[in-house]
Scaffold this motif. Structure first.
Motif, mmCIF file in Angstrom:
data_model
loop_
_atom_site.group_PDB
_atom_site.id
_atom_site.type_symbol
_atom_site.label_atom_id
_atom_site.label_comp_id
_atom_site.label_asym_id
_atom_site.label_seq_id
_atom_site.Cartn_x
_atom_site.Cartn_y
_atom_site.Cartn_z
ATOM 1 N N PHE A 17 2.615 4.660 0.737
ATOM 2 C CA PHE A 17 3.046 5.422 1.859
ATOM 3 C C PHE A 17 2.855 6.617 1.445
ATOM 4 O O PHE A 17 2.914 7.291 0.347
ATOM 5 N N GLU A 73 0.936 -0.993 -0.148
ATOM 6 C CA GLU A 73 -0.028 0.056 -0.090
ATOM 7 C C GLU A 73 0.831 1.154 0.082
ATOM 8 O O GLU A 73 1.988 1.314 0.669
ATOM 9 N N TYR A 127 0.642 4.518 5.768
ATOM 10 C CA TYR A 127 -0.188 4.214 4.650
ATOM 11 C C TYR A 127 -1.265 5.178 4.185
ATOM 12 O O TYR A 127 -1.839 5.991 5.119
#
Length: 368
Positions: free
Chosen positions: A141, A139, A237
């Motif tokens: 950042f 995912e 995230y």
């Protein structure tokens, strides 16, 4: 480092985590972490303690003892729904879970264990670029701007304000930065590697497994401010509801930043800037150069203006909106200006790696 013969069982475990044959180093690390008896148990994952005991033909209590060890090591966790024990399911989770537990286990893992981690990270980074294999980018950042630089900025939303994010958590746990622990023999700007936060359910896990401790919001903000003084960068995230990991690290230490420095940030795009840009007030700037030294992305240089005066100049294409330059500027000549819309940060919740979903909980961030 000399090669050692690795039992097949450790290669099998590595294959279950990463994919068969994807790593030559991980089996050697696992051989240091697990006894042959424990390894034969891990090979049988997933399964409940009862299932596992039956499969390996062992006493249930002895199996539970080994499962507890793997839990405290970060190599095994039970599913909250099924009760089945599982290995970390990809490289980044392995790094986060096992790396944050290193403080307890390093004394008996041996002096070359961290060197194996370095070999493993260097082995994995090129593989993370693969499109069709098991290694996909995690995912995305996003940089969270320095709290000291933006805490009074009216454009800051709760989901990019460190104190507001922390206030939303049911619990906060302080734990060792996995990347900093891996590089503890080298240079890290903090006196302690206890700089990262896990929130809510993940906080409970890290405390229960013995790799972290609960702290208050005020205690967490103090850690944040110390990090900013040391040039450490905050990242999460990329979603509005930050409910798991608050990472505090540096590009010269962090695995994700290391990938970015080696391969760039376009394919895949791992790190997004914050919504803010560092802006220099030339009237206050005396060209001291502290900001340029502070910026870890090379986005600030000192140059002469039309009047021949040395001033700081920000490259907006390189600026990641960190804000540590503003924190460090002795004359207050740098401010953070919001240049990106709220849509830069997606709605929803990034619960765990690769799992993003809409959830009403993120709305709470807008009510603070």
């Amino acid at each position: 480092m000399s090669r050692v013969e690795v039992d097949e069982v450790y290669k099998t475990i590595a294959g279950k985590i990463l994919g068969k044959g994807m790593s030559e180093v991980l089996p050697r690390m696992l051989q240091k972490m697990l006894t042959p008896v424990q390894a034969k148990l891990a090979v049988e994952f997933p399964g409940t303690p009862e299932d596992l005991a039956e499969r390996v033909g062992r006493d249930l209590n002895s199996v539970k003892k080994d499962l507890q060890y793997m839990y405290e090591m970060g190599l095994g966790t039970p599913s909250a729904k099924s009760g089945k024990w599982n290995l970390p399911r990809n490289y980044v989770l392995l790094l986060d879970k096992v790396g944050s537990h290193h403080a307890k286990f390093l004394p008996f893992l041996g002096p070359d264990y961290l060197d194996l981690w370095d070999d493993f990270v260097n082995e994995m980074i090129p593989k993370l670029r693969e499109k069709d294999g098991k290694f996909q980018p995690p995912e995305t950042f996003r940089i969270i701007p320095a709290y000291k630089a933006i805490k009074d900025n009216p454009d800051v939303q709760p989901w990019e304000n460190m104190r507001s994010i922390l206030n939303m958590a049911d619990n906060i746990a302080l734990t060792n930065c996995a990347c900093a622990m891996r590089t503890r023999k080298r240079t890290f700007p903090m006196h302690s590697t206890e700089v990262c936060f896990l929130l809510s359910k993940d906080a409970d896990y890290i405390v229960d497994s013995g790799a972290g401790r609960y702290i208050t919001v005020d205690e967490a903000v103090k850690v944040i401010e110390n990090c900013e003084d040391a040039g450490v960068i905050h990242s999460v995230y990329n979603s509005r509801a930050v409910v798991s990991l608050l990472c505090n690290c540096r590009p010269d230490v962090c695995v994700v930043f290391k990938y970015l420095r080696k391969y760039g940030n376009e394919d895949p795009k791992w790190i997004l800037p914050s919504r803010f840009l560092s802006v220099v007030d030339e009237r206050l700037c005396d060209g001291c150069g502290i900001c340029a030294e502070t910026c870890l992305f090379g986005s600030i240089r000192i140059a002469a203006n039309d009047a021949g005066e040395k001033k700081a100049v920000v490259d907006p294409e390189k600026c990641m909106g960190v804000g540590n330059c503003a924190v460090k500027c002795p004359r207050g000549a740098i401010k953070m200006k919001c240049i990106r819309p709220e849509e830069h940060v997606p709605k929803g919740m990034a619960i765990r790696l690769g799992e993003t979903r809409d959830d009403p909980a993120y709305d709470k961030y807008r009510k603070l």
